[in-house]
Design a protein around this motif. Structure first.
Motif, PDB file in Angstrom:
ATOM      1  N   ARG A 100       0.742  -0.778  -0.199  1.00 23.41           N
ATOM      2  CA  ARG A 100       0.208   0.175  -0.160  1.00 23.41           C
ATOM      3  C   ARG A 100       0.403   1.400   0.140  1.00 23.41           C
ATOM      4  O   ARG A 100       2.350   1.950   0.891  1.00 23.41           O
ATOM      5  CB  ARG A 100      -0.578   0.120   0.868  1.00 23.41           C
ATOM      6  CG  ARG A 100      -1.881  -1.419   1.397  1.00 23.41           C
ATOM      7  CD  ARG A 100      -3.018  -1.516   2.494  1.00 23.41           C
ATOM      8  NE  ARG A 100      -3.211  -2.605   2.845  1.00 23.41           N
ATOM      9  CZ  ARG A 100      -4.671  -2.559   2.250  1.00 23.41           C
ATOM     10  NH1 ARG A 100      -5.106  -1.776   1.062  1.00 23.41           N
ATOM     11  NH2 ARG A 100      -5.312  -3.488   2.510  1.00 23.41           N
ATOM     12  N   THR A 144       0.527   3.963   1.959  1.00 24.32           N
ATOM     13  CA  THR A 144       0.323   4.327   3.291  1.00 24.32           C
ATOM     14  C   THR A 144       0.856   5.995   3.286  1.00 24.32           C
ATOM     15  O   THR A 144       1.666   6.239   2.796  1.00 24.32           O
ATOM     16  CB  THR A 144       0.383   3.983   4.373  1.00 24.32           C
ATOM     17  OG1 THR A 144       0.092   2.341   4.112  1.00 24.32           O
ATOM     18  CG2 THR A 144       0.210   4.456   5.576  1.00 24.32           C
ATOM     19  N   ASP A 164      -4.384   5.769   1.763  1.00 21.04           N
ATOM     20  CA  ASP A 164      -3.535   5.362   1.304  1.00 21.04           C
ATOM     21  C   ASP A 164      -3.819   7.003  -0.108  1.00 21.04           C
ATOM     22  O   ASP A 164      -4.633   7.755   0.112  1.00 21.04           O
ATOM     23  CB  ASP A 164      -3.394   4.010  -0.151  1.00 21.04           C
ATOM     24  CG  ASP A 164      -4.545   4.315  -0.524  1.00 21.04           C
ATOM     25  OD1 ASP A 164      -5.163   4.731  -0.720  1.00 21.04           O
ATOM     26  OD2 ASP A 164      -4.427   2.979  -0.731  1.00 21.04           O
TER      27      ASP A 164
END
Length: 206
Positions: A21, A23, A38
């Protein structure tokens, strides 16, 4: 997640996510759970299995954790508890109480000025009520662009564990006929539904 072992002076990863991800903000919800967002506009909550967390805290577990590395990653995986496409890019998220004596909520802010709140449901009855209301609102209040609401909120990953409060609040704007029809399906009065929607906001947020 990593655990610090004082004897070996090491930070050892013991659990990670199945998805890589991008983030932006993160916040601890409890000892095992983390809320984050994200750069694509998603908000989610992941949780470390309780048994995995307890094993990582045990003294002398570093050799066991290092020997169990899996595919160049941690030996265990986080569980996805909730996922929601919020459209705006989250830049901050924190756990706080917005109302005196109210429950803790997850307050997040977005790049375009969005302020959102994730409110936990304590009673199963409330969760079932709003989930059913959301289902009726998807069919009775279609968006102007014609997009499917469920596909939109699950733009990157299917929506999970989150009910769209913005959509539920649009019940207040429906014509009287549609309000009566949905109230009949829910076996409640229009006034009762409107009251539950207002209380969900005022008791926990603003």
């Amino acid at each position: 997640m990593v655990v610090y072992k004082q004897d070996s002076n090491k930070l050892i990863p013991f659990v990670d996510d199945t998805i890589a991800r991008w983030t932006t903000p993160t916040a601890m919800v409890d000892y095992e759970s983390v809320a984050a967002g994200d750069k694509f506009g998603n908000v989610w909550i992941v949780r470390c299995p309780e048994k995995t967390s307890a094993e990582a805290d045990e003294p002398g577990s570093e050799a066991h954790l290092i020997s169990r590395e899996y595919l160049n990653g941690a030996p265990n995986r986080l569980n996805l508890m909730a996922h929601f496409f919020a459209q705006d890019i989250p830049t901050s998220i924190c756990k706080t109480a917005l109302v005196v004596g109210g429950p803790d909520v997850l307050l997040w802010g977005g790049l375009q000025g969005t302020i959102g709140v994730l409110i936990p449901f304590v009673a199963r009855e409330d969760a079932d009520f709003f989930q059913t209301l959301e289902m009726h609102m998807r069919s009775e209040d279609p968006p102007l662009a014609g997009r499917d609401h469920l596909l939109y909120r699950g733009y990157y990953v299917p929506v999970k564990g989150v009910i769209d409060g913005d959509l539920c609040e649009r019940y207040l704007l429906l014509p009287s006929g549609k309000k009566q029809m949905i109230a009949g399906e829910l076996d409640r009065s229009v006034r009762e539904i409107e009251r539950k929607i207002s209380l969900a906001r005022t008791r926990s947020a603003f």
